[in-house]
Design an enzyme around this catalytic site. Structure first.
Site, PDB file in Angstrom:
ATOM      1  N   TYR A 141      -9.608  18.126  -5.601  1.00 24.33           N
ATOM      2  CA  TYR A 141     -10.704  18.250  -6.563  1.00 24.33           C
ATOM      3  C   TYR A 141     -12.000  17.866  -5.867  1.00 24.33           C
ATOM      4  O   TYR A 141     -12.100  16.796  -5.251  1.00 24.33           O
ATOM      5  CB  TYR A 141     -10.491  17.352  -7.784  1.00 24.33           C
ATOM      6  CG  TYR A 141     -11.545  17.613  -8.836  1.00 24.33           C
ATOM      7  CD1 TYR A 141     -11.374  18.638  -9.763  1.00 24.33           C
ATOM      8  CD2 TYR A 141     -12.721  16.881  -8.876  1.00 24.33           C
ATOM      9  CE1 TYR A 141     -12.356  18.923 -10.707  1.00 24.33           C
ATOM     10  CE2 TYR A 141     -13.703  17.153  -9.818  1.00 24.33           C
ATOM     11  CZ  TYR A 141     -13.515  18.170 -10.737  1.00 24.33           C
ATOM     12  OH  TYR A 141     -14.494  18.459 -11.664  1.00 24.33           O
ATOM     13  N   THR A 249     -18.385   4.509  -7.011  1.00 19.67           N
ATOM     14  CA  THR A 249     -18.437   3.953  -5.664  1.00 19.67           C
ATOM     15  C   THR A 249     -19.096   2.577  -5.664  1.00 19.67           C
ATOM     16  O   THR A 249     -19.851   2.221  -6.579  1.00 19.67           O
ATOM     17  CB  THR A 249     -19.190   4.910  -4.728  1.00 19.67           C
ATOM     18  OG1 THR A 249     -19.028   4.473  -3.369  1.00 19.67           O
ATOM     19  CG2 THR A 249     -20.664   4.969  -5.063  1.00 19.67           C
ATOM     20  N   GLN A 271     -25.738   3.505  -1.491  1.00 16.69           N
ATOM     21  CA  GLN A 271     -24.625   3.633  -2.424  1.00 16.69           C
ATOM     22  C   GLN A 271     -25.103   3.640  -3.861  1.00 16.69           C
ATOM     23  O   GLN A 271     -24.516   4.300  -4.715  1.00 16.69           O
ATOM     24  CB  GLN A 271     -23.635   2.487  -2.221  1.00 16.69           C
ATOM     25  CG  GLN A 271     -22.791   2.627  -0.974  1.00 16.69           C
ATOM     26  CD  GLN A 271     -22.030   3.946  -0.939  1.00 16.69           C
ATOM     27  OE1 GLN A 271     -22.365   4.841  -0.177  1.00 16.69           O
ATOM     28  NE2 GLN A 271     -21.027   4.063  -1.772  1.00 16.69           N
ATOM     29  N   HIS A 274     -25.604   6.821  -6.254  1.00 16.21           N
ATOM     30  CA  HIS A 274     -24.518   7.484  -6.956  1.00 16.21           C
ATOM     31  C   HIS A 274     -24.464   6.973  -8.402  1.00 16.21           C
ATOM     32  O   HIS A 274     -24.726   5.795  -8.667  1.00 16.21           O
ATOM     33  CB  HIS A 274     -23.178   7.198  -6.275  1.00 16.21           C
ATOM     34  CG  HIS A 274     -23.012   7.885  -4.964  1.00 16.21           C
ATOM     35  ND1 HIS A 274     -22.876   9.242  -4.848  1.00 16.21           N
ATOM     36  CD2 HIS A 274     -22.957   7.397  -3.701  1.00 16.21           C
ATOM     37  CE1 HIS A 274     -22.733   9.569  -3.580  1.00 16.21           C
ATOM     38  NE2 HIS A 274     -22.786   8.468  -2.852  1.00 16.21           N
ATOM     39  N   GLU A 340     -14.783  -1.377  -2.051  1.00 20.99           N
ATOM     40  CA  GLU A 340     -14.524  -0.103  -1.381  1.00 20.99           C
ATOM     41  C   GLU A 340     -15.121  -0.129   0.031  1.00 20.99           C
ATOM     42  O   GLU A 340     -14.448   0.171   1.012  1.00 20.99           O
ATOM     43  CB  GLU A 340     -15.143   1.029  -2.200  1.00 20.99           C
ATOM     44  CG  GLU A 340     -14.984   2.408  -1.569  1.00 20.99           C
ATOM     45  CD  GLU A 340     -15.735   3.477  -2.331  1.00 20.99           C
ATOM     46  OE1 GLU A 340     -15.445   4.665  -2.099  1.00 20.99           O
ATOM     47  OE2 GLU A 340     -16.632   3.139  -3.145  1.00 20.99           O
ATOM     48  N   HIS A 341     -16.397  -0.493   0.124  1.00 21.97           N
ATOM     49  CA  HIS A 341     -17.086  -0.584   1.410  1.00 21.97           C
ATOM     50  C   HIS A 341     -17.546  -2.023   1.626  1.00 21.97           C
ATOM     51  O   HIS A 341     -18.217  -2.598   0.766  1.00 21.97           O
ATOM     52  CB  HIS A 341     -18.322   0.323   1.441  1.00 21.97           C
ATOM     53  CG  HIS A 341     -18.041   1.743   1.057  1.00 21.97           C
ATOM     54  ND1 HIS A 341     -18.458   2.282  -0.152  1.00 21.97           N
ATOM     55  CD2 HIS A 341     -17.384   2.718   1.707  1.00 21.97           C
ATOM     56  CE1 HIS A 341     -18.075   3.548  -0.219  1.00 21.97           C
ATOM     57  NE2 HIS A 341     -17.416   3.838   0.895  1.00 21.97           N
ATOM     58  N   ASP A 374     -19.525   7.979   5.336  1.00 15.14           N
ATOM     59  CA  ASP A 374     -19.516   8.986   4.280  1.00 15.14           C
ATOM     60  C   ASP A 374     -19.339  10.392   4.837  1.00 15.14           C
ATOM     61  O   ASP A 374     -18.821  11.273   4.143  1.00 15.14           O
ATOM     62  CB  ASP A 374     -20.835   8.943   3.502  1.00 15.14           C
ATOM     63  CG  ASP A 374     -20.832   7.865   2.438  1.00 15.14           C
ATOM     64  OD1 ASP A 374     -19.756   7.365   2.090  1.00 15.14           O
ATOM     65  OD2 ASP A 374     -21.930   7.521   1.946  1.00 15.14           O
ATOM     66  N   GLU A 428      27.552  -5.631 -10.425  1.00 13.55           N
ATOM     67  CA  GLU A 428      26.673  -4.903 -11.332  1.00 13.55           C
ATOM     68  C   GLU A 428      27.428  -4.199 -12.450  1.00 13.55           C
ATOM     69  O   GLU A 428      26.827  -3.496 -13.275  1.00 13.55           O
ATOM     70  CB  GLU A 428      25.843  -3.898 -10.534  1.00 13.55           C
ATOM     71  CG  GLU A 428      24.874  -4.571  -9.579  1.00 13.55           C
ATOM     72  CD  GLU A 428      24.067  -3.578  -8.739  1.00 13.55           C
ATOM     73  OE1 GLU A 428      24.403  -2.375  -8.767  1.00 13.55           O
ATOM     74  OE2 GLU A 428      23.121  -4.011  -8.078  1.00 13.55           O
ATOM     75  N   HIS A 433      31.149   3.226  -9.055  1.00 12.69           N
ATOM     76  CA  HIS A 433      30.560   2.987  -7.739  1.00 12.69           C
ATOM     77  C   HIS A 433      31.576   2.296  -6.828  1.00 12.69           C
ATOM     78  O   HIS A 433      31.794   2.705  -5.682  1.00 12.69           O
ATOM     79  CB  HIS A 433      29.313   2.105  -7.861  1.00 12.69           C
ATOM     80  CG  HIS A 433      28.084   2.825  -8.307  1.00 12.69           C
ATOM     81  ND1 HIS A 433      27.983   3.421  -9.531  1.00 12.69           N
ATOM     82  CD2 HIS A 433      26.895   3.038  -7.676  1.00 12.69           C
ATOM     83  CE1 HIS A 433      26.788   3.961  -9.647  1.00 12.69           C
ATOM     84  NE2 HIS A 433      26.099   3.747  -8.531  1.00 12.69           N
TER      85      HIS A 433
END
Length: 447
Positions: A141, A249, A271, A274, A340-341, A374, A428, A433
């Site tokens: 996307y 961001t 930044q 944004h 993030e940064h 970036d 179990e 099994h």
């Protein structure tokens, strides 16, 4: 107005450093009104997304066309011919084309270092190993409309290509004039994208998740987007893979008295422009804090609109300068925040790399700034946001590959590990099994 200074760390932790849960996002009243106008009901964003996703799942292309008309005022073809992408690349000005080619080269070079291979270990008990295989089809996307981001296409497509993904499908919303941004189309051609669709929002995510007559179903969806895109990715997770639920961001700068306040302010504003971004400075130096505050105000005045409005809202509403007693505390706060940064504008930043536990990316020094990341530094700029850097990583080659375990054991292994398997099955309460183990051990004893 300019960026506020927080003298009290506890106040900063309760405000700009606080991580609100995803479901506590404040939805502007204007957005709720817009949803009501388009849907004919007072819905939350999540309810609106669920309605779109369900409709696309049930009605396919017809739903895509209806929602594109209603939400994007777009009635054109769903798929963009690859010839248009090739033509967009050919007609791109030489500087921009060169920048795209350089970005592809640097991204490829970086992500090739991440490749890991399949392995098989043979021994007396047989063989164990793993098969590392790429995903077959990945959907990307790419934000468009008023702010198309060809760089985001490259930062998803190139790691996928390095991983060996067979087919890349891109969905990107049309611009207000009804056309897809030519730079996005050019980037798609340069990155080897197989198909491009003029689709945005939740309907694009639903189309890639479930597939329609026109849009192929993908194995995984990657890429940033607005609130509706993120909610749609959350809604379809499990039907397809997703790399993350990326939020707005964010950048966190740690700076000391050696930092240039002009560069600190520039990195914060880069930044902040944004939409809904966060930009935070942590410093033990009060003089630097005051200088950055002044410099940020000066640089804000020089920004054009609508960048200036977005940056002002970010630094005054979701940003700030936090004063701490020392750099040790600064890194403690940074690790709590998990940005993030993380930008280290300090003397000898290499000294502090070992103190970083949580960050999407770390940028060392004034010449290694986040904007390079970036676009052309090498790592993908699709990084964990919202504090998810505590457990998540930037998009990388492993996002586009999966591991298949390989088990080829023999009777020698059965004799050694079979009893333990049967005993655990007994514990179990899984009798079948345990029986599956013991019948083989009995046959093995008879041979």
């Amino acid at each position: 107005m300019t960026i506020p200074i927080f003298d009290d760390l506890s106040v900063a932790r309760r405000t700009i450093l606080r991580r609100a849960p995803f479901d506590e996002i404040d939805v502007p009243v204007t957005l709720l009104h817009a949803i009501e106008q388009r849907f004919g009901a007072r819905l939350t964003p999540a309810e609106a997304v669920d309605r779109i996703v369900r409709d696309v799942r049930e009605r396919g292309d017809d739903a895509l066309r209806d929602w594109s008309q209603r939400l994007d005022d777009y009635a054109g073809p769903l798929e963009v011919p690859l010839e248009r992408c090739t033509a967009a690349l050919a007609s791109l000005d030489s500087d921009l084309r060169g920048a795209i080619e350089l970005a592809i080269h640097e991204l490829t070079r970086f992500h090739q270092r991440q490749l890991r291979t399949s392995w098989i270990e043979f021994g007396a008990e047989g063989a164990l190993g793993q098969i590392v295989t790429p995903l077959q089809r990945v959907g990307i996307y790419v934000p468009g409309g008023a702010a198309p981001l060809p760089s985001s296409l490259l930062h998803a497509a190139i790691p996928a290509r390095v991983a060996g993904v067979e087919e890349l499908v891109v969905c990107t919303p049309p611009q207000r004039n009804g056309d897809v941004d030519p730079a996005v189309l050019a980037a798609a051609a340069a990155a080897g994208v197989a198909r491009v669709f003029a689709l945005g929002g939740a309907q694009a995510i639903a189309a890639m998740a479930y597939g329609t007559s026109s849009v192929p179903r993908v194995d995984k969806i990657v890429g940033p987007g607005n609130l509706f895109v993120v909610l749609a990715k959350r809604a379809v997770y499990g039907v397809v893979g997703i790399e993350a639920l990326p939020g707005p961001t964010e950048t966190l700068v740690i700076a000391d008295a050696h930092a240039d306040p002009r560069l600190v302010a520039a990195d914060l504003l880069a930044q902040a422009e944004h939409v809904l971004a966060s930009a935070i400075l942590i410093t033990p130096d009060r003089a630097l804090a005051a200088q950055v505050q002044t410099e940020a105000a000066r640089q804000l005045e020089a920004l054009p609109e609508p960048n200036a409005a977005a940056a002002t809202a970010a630094v005054t509403g979701r940003g700030g300068i936090v004063l701490v007693p020392d750099l040790e505390t600064a890194f403690e706060v940074a690790n709590e925040y998990a940005p993030e940064h993380l930008c280290l504008l300090v003397d000898d930043p290499w000294r502090y790399v070992g103190k970083v536990r949580n960050a999407g990316g770390v940028f060392l020094g004034e010449r290694s700034f986040e904007v390079l990341g970036d676009y052309v530094a090498g790592p993908s700029h699709i990084m964990p946001t919202g504090g998810t850097a505590r457990f998540a990583s930037p998009v990388n080659v492993d996002d586009f590959r999966k591991v298949i375990s390989l088990v080829a054991l023999n009777d020698t292994a059965l004799r050694r590990i079979g009893p333990a398997a049967a005993r655990l099955a007994d514990a179990e309460g899984l009798a079948a099994h345990a029986a599956a183990v013991r019948v083989r051990m009995e046959l093995n004893a008879e041979d």
